[in-house]
Scaffold this active site. Structure first.
Site, PDB file in Angstrom:
ATOM      1  N   CYS A 185       1.330 -36.855 -26.944  1.00 39.58           N
ATOM      2  CA  CYS A 185       2.580 -36.376 -26.370  1.00 39.58           C
ATOM      3  C   CYS A 185       3.600 -37.503 -26.266  1.00 39.58           C
ATOM      4  CB  CYS A 185       2.327 -35.782 -24.986  1.00 39.58           C
ATOM      5  SG  CYS A 185       1.319 -34.279 -25.029  1.00 39.58           S
ATOM      6  N   HIS A 188       7.296 -35.015 -21.871  1.00 38.12           N
ATOM      7  CA  HIS A 188       7.014 -34.870 -20.440  1.00 38.12           C
ATOM      8  C   HIS A 188       7.244 -36.178 -19.694  1.00 38.12           C
ATOM      9  CE1 HIS A 188       3.141 -37.083 -20.457  1.00 38.12           C
ATOM     10  NE2 HIS A 188       2.931 -36.538 -21.650  1.00 38.12           N
TER      11      HIS A 188
END
Length: 233
Positions: A208, A192
């Site tokens: 992440c 992301h």
């Protein structure tokens, strides 16, 4: 009578020659021999100029949101988006995350790869393995998982039950999110964007893989649904 026979014989011979030529034209041909096999095209690997870097990391309007310019001069140049000789050996279209070196690669045909600098999960919050990019989302809502809310109760207002955080420049998922699934199950790990460009090259996230917003927009355009992803720790 003799002239008529001669004309008939001549017509027969001409017709036979024409038919032979026609049949020869329909015959299967093995084609020319010793034709060189074309080399696979390799994309050029050329360092970006200062003007190209300024354009690459300039402020941009996307999806109704204003992404500020990135002070790329304050980032180690090895983490700039750039084309490199593919070091992964994976098939074209594969996404490879090399967490020790803080690099993400999208493998291209012809022996090259597009490389991005990334921020990764800190110790105890890392994931490794092989999966697929099962879902992609521009300007996603952020819905922190329950275990994160347990560690930071103040995030409860962004829980799944409360609908998550609205998309925007302050949203931790940034301009794009690509969701990693394994065995048809959501791993809860994402590729992301992030407004925190200072985190690129560091291990600071909750697992992440984060990219500069300008880079994740570029990544999003290159990675299709169900692309294979490999994450090495």
């Amino acid at each position: 009578m003799t002239s008529e026979l001669q004309l008939s014989r001549r017509a027969f011979v001409i017709g036979s020659v024409a038919m032979t030529a026609t049949l020869a034209g329909c015959a299967t041909s093995t084609g020319p021999k010793n034709v060189p096999v074309p080399e696979q095209v390799r994309r050029p690997i050329v360092p970006a100029t200062e003007a190209e870097l300024q354009e690459r990391y300039a402020a941009v309007s996307d999806g109704g949101h204003q992404i500020p310019a990135i002070p790329y001069q304050q980032i180690d140049p090895k983490y700039y988006r750039q084309r490199v000789i593919d070091p992964t050996g994976e098939t074209p279209g594969t996404v490879v995350v090399n967490t020790p070196d803080r690099f993400l690669y999208v493998v291209e045909p012809g022996g090259t790869a597009m490389r991005y600098g990334v921020g990764i999960g800190r110790d105890g919050f890392a994931w490794q393995g092989e999966g697929v990019i099962h879902w992609r989302q521009p300007w996603p809502r952020w819905k922190p998982p329950a275990d994160m809310i347990a560690r930071q109760p103040g995030l409860s207002r962004f829980s799944v039950e409360n609908g998550g955080m609205d998309p925007g420049i302050k949203n931790p998922l940034g301009a794009r999110a690509l969701y990693i699934f394994q065995n048809n199950q959501d791993t809860l790990y994402r590729l992301h964007g992030s407004p925190e460009w200072q985190s690129i090259g560091k291990a600071t996230s909750s697992g992440c893989v984060r990219l500069i917003n300008q880079d994740v927009i570029d990544l999003y355009s290159r990675v299709p649904y169900h692309a294979r992803i490999v994450v090495h720790q």
